[in-house]
Design a protein around this motif. Structure first.
Motif, mmCIF file in Angstrom:
data_model
loop_
_atom_site.group_PDB
_atom_site.id
_atom_site.type_symbol
_atom_site.label_atom_id
_atom_site.label_comp_id
_atom_site.label_asym_id
_atom_site.label_seq_id
_atom_site.Cartn_x
_atom_site.Cartn_y
_atom_site.Cartn_z
ATOM 1 N N ASN A 84 -3.969 130.646 -27.502
ATOM 2 C CA ASN A 84 -4.187 129.246 -27.123
ATOM 3 C C ASN A 84 -3.823 128.297 -28.253
ATOM 4 O O ASN A 84 -3.266 127.217 -28.023
ATOM 5 C CB ASN A 84 -5.647 129.033 -26.727
ATOM 6 N N LEU A 89 -2.793 124.314 -27.376
ATOM 7 C CA LEU A 89 -3.882 123.783 -26.557
ATOM 8 C C LEU A 89 -4.965 123.131 -27.402
ATOM 9 O O LEU A 89 -5.614 122.173 -26.967
ATOM 10 C CB LEU A 89 -4.492 124.903 -25.707
ATOM 11 N N TYR A 90 -5.167 123.640 -28.607
ATOM 12 C CA TYR A 90 -6.125 123.044 -29.534
ATOM 13 C C TYR A 90 -5.798 123.535 -30.943
ATOM 14 O O TYR A 90 -5.101 124.541 -31.117
ATOM 15 C CB TYR A 90 -7.571 123.380 -29.161
ATOM 16 N N ALA A 188 -7.810 121.010 -22.322
ATOM 17 C CA ALA A 188 -6.424 120.755 -22.710
ATOM 18 C C ALA A 188 -5.504 120.783 -21.490
ATOM 19 O O ALA A 188 -4.601 119.944 -21.351
ATOM 20 C CB ALA A 188 -5.972 121.788 -23.743
ATOM 21 N N ARG A 189 -5.716 121.742 -20.616
ATOM 22 C CA ARG A 189 -4.878 121.829 -19.405
ATOM 23 C C ARG A 189 -5.102 120.606 -18.515
ATOM 24 O O ARG A 189 -4.163 120.087 -17.906
ATOM 25 C CB ARG A 189 -5.192 123.115 -18.648
ATOM 26 N N GLU A 190 -6.342 120.149 -18.447
ATOM 27 C CA GLU A 190 -6.652 118.985 -17.620
ATOM 28 C C GLU A 190 -6.029 117.710 -18.187
ATOM 29 O O GLU A 190 -5.632 116.806 -17.424
ATOM 30 C CB GLU A 190 -8.168 118.825 -17.517
ATOM 31 N N LYS A 192 -3.249 117.461 -20.000
ATOM 32 C CA LYS A 192 -1.806 117.544 -20.211
ATOM 33 C C LYS A 192 -1.087 116.410 -19.470
ATOM 34 O O LYS A 192 -1.261 116.210 -18.265
ATOM 35 C CB LYS A 192 -1.273 118.891 -19.731
ATOM 36 N N GLY A 193 -0.301 115.661 -20.225
ATOM 37 C CA GLY A 193 0.470 114.569 -19.656
ATOM 38 C C GLY A 193 -0.303 113.284 -19.423
ATOM 39 O O GLY A 193 0.258 112.316 -18.901
ATOM 40 N N ARG A 194 -1.578 113.259 -19.802
ATOM 41 C CA ARG A 194 -2.397 112.065 -19.593
ATOM 42 C C ARG A 194 -2.648 111.338 -20.915
ATOM 43 O O ARG A 194 -2.665 111.963 -21.979
ATOM 44 C CB ARG A 194 -3.736 112.439 -18.945
ATOM 45 N N GLN A 196 -4.957 110.073 -23.488
ATOM 46 C CA GLN A 196 -6.344 110.370 -23.866
ATOM 47 C C GLN A 196 -7.231 109.132 -23.800
ATOM 48 O O GLN A 196 -8.416 109.219 -23.445
ATOM 49 C CB GLN A 196 -6.399 110.931 -25.286
#
Length: 372
Positions: A84, A89-90, A188-190, A192-194, A196
């Protein structure tokens, strides 16, 4: 065509070297953690009276623990954690800096000194000291006024808040943070592309803020908050997230969130549900559904339950025998599906991380109870 250019070969080799170095640092750091906390657990276990009480037969689980699977699952946790990190992801954890060594030794000494008191309560089955002290105090529900894990002061002292994270890491031989990061991967998956800055997240029952701090390290512009019922733990959480001024720590009940309807995008809960009676679990689910926006996500990281990994069912049976977990046995066979569906959620994904299960639940776009 560029991949045939020598400069790109060099970049590829550099990336490989960086990954190799990162893996080596990670392996060394986690190896030190495992040895450090594992040694303390072994010493604490030798100093304690064991799971059995005087005059009682030795406890034997219905399902013997498969020690090979226990070890293999432990190592799979760290392999996934490292994967990960490499996937971005982090960030890698902050661990074992020399400057922190004196504090680590002090916490270890404090942990060892407290083992005798914890063991005394465990052998005597005495988990009600906090309840006796708070008799007549209406701020806390009855289920909360207990010495969970037989720990000194329950959740209700500064000393308990200082010691808690160390106790948990020792109990799980240095794997607790890595198990928590399995929930961070889902955040992180949630995200993604947003942006923060446009996402509102709450860490429900945030405790000392350890997980929320890791979340902010990964997503420093997130609009985040943490909620905990203990004023002592909430104060420690404020210290943990002080570098991020937009983070708010709230004192309150998970069953009665002091938030507006549809005000959050993400709610995450770490090791809360196994410490709640059934009615409180259902109330929390309803409250989270209320404060989440349609389409929002509820990430629940908690203990494995029976049949999640049947080779480890035996160790789940051991846990409530050795520690004061009054609602854990009922939790082990409790089905989340029906009450979560009733609250308006659908299960999207499940991840097993050693002794932790992470479930990702999505609130229906039309709201609670619409069945869509």
């Amino acid at each position: 065509m560029f991949e045939h250019c020598p400069i790109f070969w060099g970049m590829g080799l550099f990336d490989d070297a960086q990954k190799t170095a990162g893996r080596a640092r990670y392996t060394a750091a986690q190896g030190i953690r495992s040895a450090w906390y594992g040694a303390q657990y072994a010493i604490a276990k030798r100093r304690s009276a064991g799971f059995n009480r005087p005059g009682e037969p030795a406890f034997k689980p219905t399902n013997p623990v498969d020690t090979k699977e226990l070890r293999a699952s432990y190592f799979r946790l760290f392999a996934k954690d490292r994967a990960n990190i490499e996937a971005g992801l982090y960030p890698a954890p902050e661990d074992f800096r020399l400057v922190d060594l004196p504090k680590a030794v002090k916490r270890a000494r404090h942990f060892m000194e407290d083992v005798e008191d914890v063991d005394r309560r465990r052998v005597a089955r005495d988990g009600a000291e906090v309840r006796d002290r708070l008799d007549g105090h209406n701020r806390y529900p009855a289920y909360y006024r207990q010495n969970f894990h037989y720990q000194t002061d329950g959740w209700l002292s500064d000393e308990s808040a200082k010691l808690y994270d160390h106790q948990v890491e020792a109990l799980f031989t240095g794997s607790a943070d890595a198990m928590r990061r399995a929930a961070l991967a889902e955040i992180a998956r949630e995200l993604k592309g947003r942006d923060q800055r446009e996402v509102r997240l709450m860490d429900l029952a945030c405790g000392t803020g350890r997980f929320l701090r890791e979340t902010m390290r990964a997503f420093p512009r997130l609009q985040a908050s943490g909620l905990d019922l203990s004023p002592n733990y909430a104060e420690r959480a404020r210290m943990q997230v002080a570098p991020w001024p937009q983070v708010d720590i709230i004192e309150g009940l998970a069953e009665a969130l002091p938030l507006e309807d549809a005000s959050l995008d993400v709610v995450v809960s770490i090791y809360l549900f196994h410490e709640l009676p059934e009615k409180a679990r259902r109330d929390v689910m309803a409250e989270v559904s209320r404060v989440l926006k349609p389409g929002g996500v509820f990430i629940i990281a908690d203990s494995l339950q029976f049949k999640d990994n049947e080779k480890l069912d035996g160790i789940l049976e051991y846990f409530p025998e050795g520690f004061h977990e009054p609602y854990y046995k009922a939790y082990l066979g409790w089905d989340f599906a029906a009450p979560m569906q009733e609250a308006g959620f659908a299960l999207e994904r499940t991840e097993i991380a050693f002794l932790t299960k992470v479930n990702v639940w999505r609130k229906h776009a039309g709201g609670a109870g619409d069945g869509e």
